[in-house]
Design an enzyme around this catalytic site. Sequence first.
Site, PDB file in Angstrom:
ATOM      1  N   LYS A  52       1.057  -1.234   0.031  1.00 50.82           N
ATOM      2  CA  LYS A  52       0.043  -0.030  -0.061  1.00 50.82           C
ATOM      3  C   LYS A  52       0.944   1.297   0.015  1.00 50.82           C
ATOM      4  O   LYS A  52       0.732   2.189  -0.700  1.00 50.82           O
ATOM      5  CB  LYS A  52      -0.954   0.046   1.344  1.00 50.82           C
ATOM      6  CG  LYS A  52      -2.029  -1.124   1.178  1.00 50.82           C
ATOM      7  CD  LYS A  52      -2.956  -1.300   2.304  1.00 50.82           C
ATOM      8  CE  LYS A  52      -3.975  -2.368   2.088  1.00 50.82           C
ATOM      9  NZ  LYS A  52      -4.682  -2.705   3.260  1.00 50.82           N
ATOM     10  N   GLN A  96      -4.448  -1.135   9.466  1.00 51.78           N
ATOM     11  CA  GLN A  96      -4.483  -2.587   8.847  1.00 51.78           C
ATOM     12  C   GLN A  96      -5.144  -3.500   9.880  1.00 51.78           C
ATOM     13  O   GLN A  96      -4.824  -3.556  11.124  1.00 51.78           O
ATOM     14  CB  GLN A  96      -3.062  -3.138   8.625  1.00 51.78           C
ATOM     15  CG  GLN A  96      -3.091  -4.400   7.704  1.00 51.78           C
ATOM     16  CD  GLN A  96      -3.787  -4.119   6.556  1.00 51.78           C
ATOM     17  OE1 GLN A  96      -3.740  -3.178   5.732  1.00 51.78           O
ATOM     18  NE2 GLN A  96      -4.223  -5.327   6.119  1.00 51.78           N
ATOM     19  N   ASP A 119     -10.538   3.502   3.808  1.00 51.56           N
ATOM     20  CA  ASP A 119     -11.063   2.157   3.655  1.00 51.56           C
ATOM     21  C   ASP A 119     -12.643   2.061   3.514  1.00 51.56           C
ATOM     22  O   ASP A 119     -13.339   0.861   3.352  1.00 51.56           O
ATOM     23  CB  ASP A 119     -10.784   1.206   5.108  1.00 51.56           C
ATOM     24  CG  ASP A 119      -9.414   0.506   4.852  1.00 51.56           C
ATOM     25  OD1 ASP A 119      -9.423  -0.036   3.752  1.00 51.56           O
ATOM     26  OD2 ASP A 119      -8.708   0.327   5.922  1.00 51.56           O
TER      27      ASP A 119
END
Length: 287
Positions: A52, A96, A119
């Site tokens: 990422k 994460q 997200d």
Amino acid sequence: MNIIDGKQLAANLRAEIAAGVKALKEEKGITPGLAVILVGNNPASVSYVTAKEKACTEAGMYSREIRLPETTTEEELVKLVKDLNVDPAIHGILVQLPVPKHIRDKAVIDAIAPEKDVDGFTPINVGKMLIGEKCFLPCTPHGIIKLIEFSGMDIKGKHAVVVGRSNIVGKPVAVLLARKETNATVTLCHTGTPDIARFTKEADIVVVAAGRPNTVTGDMLKPGAVVIDVGVNRIPDDTKPKGFRLVGDADFDSCAKVAGAITPVPGGVGPMTITMLLWNTLKSANG
Ligand code: GUN
């Protein structure tokens, strides 16, 4: 049979995103910034966040990497997120998942400001998605829709079967497929479904996000179906340099004999998840 090249689609979109980043810098002097937080060192998570961060930098964005020890407390993590919420250099915040067991996912997700939730995990964004309001769409489900379209299939009126009901993939992809824009008829199968094959055999589109290899095999498919494999499973393999190989949740070889199109693992859904994260970060910076 067509192998749906997620890397190619991701490269096409990332070129567009990089152009958008350049324009934003030139026109408004804004560099989109993404904070990526990893707590602990789960090997799969380390590899995801590294990918990422790299993609973010390659697109011309600012990437702030925050690696915290496994012993980080929930209070410390929530405080960090709240600081990032008011940091003007940061347009997107990603924690994460999974976080270590002593930290509640919910406490961390709830701390993220919805306008920086790239997200699409906060209850505000999930709710807006459900009722069709403008919001950050969750990255993997959004990438899946793009992959199905890229395969050449017109989703409208098709029967899509989703296998798996996670908050990150199964539930939101079912919602997106059923929206007016896409207009699929959706069946959501899960661990409580006695005979999944009964449904997948009728499906034009099968999205498998069950977290288990061989959840879908070729004999469970209708000929010509589009198969999107979201699984990332590490199988020990001494012949590989890293000591493992990656397989999806679908049995690729048997499915490829029956499907009209299928995503590979790796190189299918993974690159698209990261691409849609960049997309959301650019969107956030654009305001
Ligand atoms: N863990 C697995 N997939 C994801 C994702 O898309 N975002 C975050 N933050 N964690 C994940």
